[in-house]
Design an enzyme around this catalytic site. Structure first.
Site, PDB file in Angstrom:
ATOM      1  NE  ARG A 105      83.715  54.389 -13.217  1.00 24.56           N
ATOM      2  CZ  ARG A 105      83.959  53.215 -12.624  1.00 24.56           C
ATOM      3  NH1 ARG A 105      84.906  53.140 -11.686  1.00 24.56           N
ATOM      4  NH2 ARG A 105      83.284  52.131 -12.945  1.00 24.56           N
ATOM      5  CE  LYS A 132      79.911  55.628 -10.076  1.00 29.93           C
ATOM      6  NZ  LYS A 132      79.688  55.370 -11.502  1.00 29.93           N
ATOM      7  NE  ARG A 175      85.999  54.230 -17.173  1.00 33.15           N
ATOM      8  CZ  ARG A 175      86.201  53.283 -16.263  1.00 33.15           C
ATOM      9  NH1 ARG A 175      87.388  53.159 -15.707  1.00 33.15           N
ATOM     10  NH2 ARG A 175      85.229  52.465 -15.902  1.00 33.15           N
ATOM     11  CE1 TYR A 230      85.060  52.729 -20.644  1.00 34.81           C
ATOM     12  CE2 TYR A 230      82.819  51.902 -20.542  1.00 34.81           C
ATOM     13  CZ  TYR A 230      83.805  52.729 -20.072  1.00 34.81           C
ATOM     14  OH  TYR A 230      83.539  53.573 -19.018  1.00 34.81           O
TER      15      TYR A 230
END
Length: 281
Positions: free
Chosen positions: A140, A162, A230, A262
Site C-alpha cells: 500500500r 492497522k 497494487r 482486486y
C-alpha cells in the site's frame, strides 16, 4: 426519539479516538472529511435517524456512487457508535456484486511499462524506483516508509500497520537497484523514498508525482494513482500462481472476498473469454 447535537468538539474527540485505535492517517482523514460533510449539511440541526436517512438520499440525488455513499455512511455510523448514538445509524445501500472492472481506470502492464520508461527518460530515478517497488511488491502507499535500507539489505520488509504484522519479500533485482540508489543518494539507513529534507514521501506527494508522470507517458490521468500499481501486482501474481489464499496474505487482506475484488476483470477481457469458448457456431 432522542435528538443530538453534533459539535466540532465531538468530531475532534472522535479523531483522537481513531488515532488511539491506530487507524491509518488516510483512513482518519477520510472519516473526518466525510463527517465534516455531514455536519455542514446539517447546518446546526439536531442529529436524528430521519435526518441521516435524508442525508443518504441527498447524496444519491447529488450523483454519488453507491459505494461512495456507503463509505460516508460508515464514517458517520462509526461516530454514532462512539458517541452512544447508535439509534441514529442507518443501513447501507445494497450494491450488486461487481462483475467487471472499469477498463478506463484499469492500469495495464503495457501502460505500467510506459510509466517506467517515461520516468527513466525524465531522469526521475526516485519516481521510477518507487513505481517499480509498489508494482513489484503490492505494498500500500501508506506502507512505502517500511521500505528501508535495512529491509532492502535483508530482502524483506516487516510491515506493522492497522494492528497487523506481515513480512513482504523484496525481489533480488529490486534490492540491488535500491541499494545502488541509496548509495548514490548517500542514504546510510532508514527510509529509501524520502524528500530532500529526509522526510518519508507521503501519499499526496506520491500521487501528485504519478499524475504528472502520466502526462509524459501518454497514460490517462485517471489511472495514475498508487493503488492501481497494487492492483496490477495482484492481477499479474494471480495470473502466474493462481493462489488466491497466498495472494490475500501478500496483500495483507483479512478477507478473501477483498482479494477477489482486486481480480475482477474488465468487460473487454471477459468478452474475449466468451469468444474463446467457441459456443457460437
Amino acid at each position: 426519539m432522542s435528538s443530538y447535537k453534533l459539535s466540532a468538539k465531538k468530531i475532534a474527540e472522535y479523531g483522537r479516538h481513531l488515532r488511539s485505535e491506530e487507524k491509518s492517517t488516510a483512513t482518519m482523514e477520510k472519516y473526518l472529511h466525510d463527517i465534516g460533510l455531514f455536519a455542514a449539511w446539517l447546518a446546526g440541526r439536531a442529529v436524528t435517524k430521519e435526518r441521516v436517512a435524508e442525508w443518504k438520499s441527498h447524496l444519491a440525488a447529488a450523483g454519488y456512487a453507491p459505494a461512495t455513499i456507503n463509505t460516508k455512511l460508515s464514517a458517520v455510523n462509526g461516530l454514532f457508535d462512539h458517541l452512544g448514538w447508535s439509534e441514529c445509524r442507518v443501513k447501507f445501500l445494497k450494491i450488486q456484486r461487481r462483475l467487471f472492472r472499469d477498463a478506463g481506470r484499469e492500469l495495464t502492464k503495457g501502460e505500467y511499462q510506459r510509466l517506467l520508461s517515461a520516468a527513466w527518460e525524465l531522469g526521475r530515478v526516485r519516481l521510477a524506483l518507487l513505481t517499480e517497488t509498489i508494482a513489484a511488491t503490492g505494498v500500500r502507499v501508506s506502507e512505502v516508509p517500511y521500505i528501508t535500507l535495512e529491509a532492502v539489505r535483508q530482502g524483506k520488509a516487516r510491515i506493522v500497520l492497522k494492528g497487523k504484522i506481515r513480512v513482504i519479500l523484496l525481489p533480488e533485482k529490486l534490492c540491488r537497484k535500491l541499494q545502488k540508489y541509496a548509495k548514490k543518494e548517500k542514504i546510510t539507513s532508514g527510509v529509501i523514498f524520502r524528500t530532500k529534507t529526509g522526510r518519508p514521501l507521503n501519499r499526496r506527494q506520491i500521487w501528485a508525482e504519478l499524475k504528472r508522470l502520466c502526462a509524459h507517458a501518454g497514460v490517462a490521468p485517471g489511472k495514475g494513482f498508487p493503488h492501481n500499481l497494487r492492483h496490477l501486482f495482484a492481477t499479474v501474481f494471480y495470473q502466474t500462481c493462481r493462489d488466491l489464499v497466498k495472494l490475500a496474505d501478500l496483500l495483507g487482506h483479512s478477507s478473501i472476498e477483498t482479494t477477489r475484488i482486486y481480480l475482477i476483470s474488465s468487460g473487454a477481457e471477459h468478452q474475449r473469454e466468451l469468444e474463446r469458448l467457441g459456443l457460437v457456431l
